[in-house]
Write a protein that holds these residues in place. Structure first.
Motif, short mmCIF file in Angstrom:
data_model
loop_
_atom_site.label_atom_id
_atom_site.label_comp_id
_atom_site.label_asym_id
_atom_site.label_seq_id
_atom_site.Cartn_x
_atom_site.Cartn_y
_atom_site.Cartn_z
N SER A 164 -3.93 -1.34 -9.03
CA SER A 164 -4.82 -0.42 -8.31
C SER A 164 -6.24 -0.51 -8.85
O SER A 164 -7.22 -0.49 -8.10
N GLU A 165 -6.36 -0.61 -10.17
CA GLU A 165 -7.68 -0.74 -10.79
C GLU A 165 -8.30 -2.10 -10.45
O GLU A 165 -9.50 -2.18 -10.21
N ARG A 214 -6.62 -10.37 2.98
CA ARG A 214 -7.57 -9.25 3.04
C ARG A 214 -8.08 -8.87 1.66
O ARG A 214 -9.11 -8.17 1.56
N HIS A 215 -7.36 -9.28 0.62
CA HIS A 215 -7.74 -8.91 -0.75
C HIS A 215 -7.79 -10.17 -1.62
O HIS A 215 -6.90 -10.43 -2.43
N LEU A 239 -7.76 -4.02 -7.77
CA LEU A 239 -8.12 -4.12 -6.35
C LEU A 239 -9.04 -3.01 -5.88
O LEU A 239 -9.67 -3.13 -4.83
N GLY A 240 -9.07 -1.91 -6.60
CA GLY A 240 -9.89 -0.78 -6.17
C GLY A 240 -9.25 0.01 -5.06
O GLY A 240 -9.95 0.67 -4.28
N LEU A 241 -7.93 -0.03 -4.96
CA LEU A 241 -7.19 0.78 -3.98
C LEU A 241 -5.79 1.05 -4.52
O LEU A 241 -5.26 0.29 -5.34
N GLU A 242 -5.20 2.14 -4.06
CA GLU A 242 -3.87 2.50 -4.55
C GLU A 242 -2.83 1.55 -3.99
O GLU A 242 -2.79 1.29 -2.78
N CYS A 243 -1.99 1.02 -4.87
CA CYS A 243 -0.95 0.10 -4.44
C CYS A 243 0.21 0.16 -5.42
O CYS A 243 0.13 0.78 -6.49
N ASP A 272 0.85 -1.19 0.00
CA ASP A 272 0.00 0.00 0.00
C ASP A 272 0.88 1.24 0.00
O ASP A 272 2.11 1.16 -0.12
N ASN A 273 0.26 2.40 0.14
CA ASN A 273 1.03 3.65 0.06
C ASN A 273 2.00 3.83 1.23
O ASN A 273 2.93 4.63 1.16
N LEU A 296 0.59 -6.34 0.86
CA LEU A 296 -0.80 -6.71 0.69
C LEU A 296 -0.87 -8.18 0.29
O LEU A 296 -0.07 -8.65 -0.51
#
Length: 264
Positions: free
Chosen positions: A111-112, A50-51, A114-118, A40-41, A46
Motif C-alpha cells: 500500500s505504501e 495500471r500500476h 503503490l500509494g493505495l490500499e491493497c 484492491d479493497n 491489480l
C-alpha cells in the motif's frame, strides 16, 4: 537444433521476473510462478497495466516463503506457515478465486509502495482455478494459462522492424527458445522438452503492458512495440499476438539447454 534458452518465473503477478537455470513444472505452471496477487479493497486484481511501479518490486522465493524488496524500502520476509487461514473471493479477469491472505505487514508494504490500499493474496490449499481452453488444466494467478513460450527469432523479427530494439523481458515469457524460425511456435501443436510434453493451446494476445519498460516502469511515448506488432501480428479477431500459451501435460524438470522436440 531447437533448445530451451532461458526460464523465468514471476512470483507475484506483474512484478519483476527471475531467471532460472532449472525449474520444476507443475500442472499449474512453473513452481512459484504467479502464486501471489495484489487486490484492491473490492477484491479486484491489480497489475502493472495500471500500476507500473509493480514492475520495480523484486519478489525472491525462499525455502519457506518470499522476500519482497524495492528501492528505498526495507525488505519484507514472508513465511507460508505464518499466513492466516483467512480466504477471500477475489477476481482475476472473469474468474472468482479463493485467495489466502498473506499478512497485514505485506498489505502495508505494498500500500505504501503503490500509494493505495491493497492486499496481498496467495494461491493456497483452498484456491482453485482452471483454464478456458483446457478446463481440466489448473492455473494460478496468470492471465489465463500456465506457461508462455516465445522464440528468440520471433523477437529478432520484431526488433528488425522497430525504431529501437526491446528486450524479451517486455513480453514476460516463462520459456524462451533458440534455434527456431521466427514465429515457428505459432504452428506447433505439441512439443516435448526433456521428458515433459506440453500443448500450445492459444496465441498470447498482447496488451499495453508490453509498452512499459520493465526497468524504468515508464510507458513508451509511441506505444512501442505494440504499435509495430499491430501492423503485422493482428489476427482475424483483432487480437495482436506474440508468443504461445502452453499447458503442461504432466510434471517434470526443465533445464536451460534442453532440446525442444516438435511432436505435432
Amino acid at each position: 537444433m531447437i533448445r530451451l534458452s532461458s526460464l523465468h518465473i514471476y512470483p507475484i503477478k506483474s512484478t519483476a521476473g527471475i531467471g532460472l537455470e532449472r525449474a520444476f513444472v507443475e500442472r499449474a505452471g512453473l513452481a512459484f510462478d504467479r502464486r501471489f496477487v495484489l487486490t484492491d479493497n473490492d477484491g479486484q486484481f491489480l497489475t502493472a497495466r495500471r500500476h507500473p511501479r509493480l514492475l520495480q518490486v523484486r519478489a525472491t522465493p525462499t525455502s519457506d516463503g518470499l522476500v519482497l524488496s524495492a528501492t528505498g524500502c526495507s525488505d519484507l520476509r514472508l513465511r507460508y506457515d505464518d499466513f492466516p487461514a483467512a480466504y477471500r473471493t477475489i477476481s482475476v479477469w472473469n474468474d472468482q478465486i479463493e485467495g489466502q491472505h498473506c499478512s497485514d505487514s505485506a498489505d502495508r508494504w505494498f500500500s505504501e509502495w503503490l500509494g493505495l490500499e491493497c492486499s496481498l493474496r496467495y494461491f493456497g490449499t483452498r484456491s482453485s482455478r482452471q483454464t478456458d481452453r483446457a478446463p481440466l488444466s489448473p492455473v494460478a494467478f496468470a492471465d489465463g494459462y500456465p506457461l508462455l513460450l516465445i522464440g528468440e527469432a520471433s523477437l529478432a523479427d520484431l526488433n528488425s522492424r522497430l525504431p529501437a530494439p526491446v528486450a524479451m523481458a517486455q513480453f514476460r515469457p516463462n520459456l524462451v527458445i533458440s534455434g527456431s524460425d521466427a514465429f515457428a511456435e505459432d504452428s506447433w501443436r505439441r512439443i516435448r522438452i526433456g521428458s515433459l510434453e506440453l500443448e500450445p493451446v492459444k496465441p498470447c494476445a498482447r496488451c499495453v503492458l508490453t509498452t512499459i519498460d520493465p526497468v524504468t516502469a515508464e510507458r513508451h511515448p509511441r506505444q512501442e512495440p505494440l504499435r509495430t506488432l499491430t501492423g503485422y501480428r493482428r489476427d482475424s479477431e483483432g487480437q495482436v499476438n506474440f508468443g504461445q500459451n502452453l499447458v503442461p501435460l504432466g510434471e517434470g524438470v526443465l533445464e536451460v539447454g534442453m532440446e525442444v522436440e516438435i511432436l505435432a
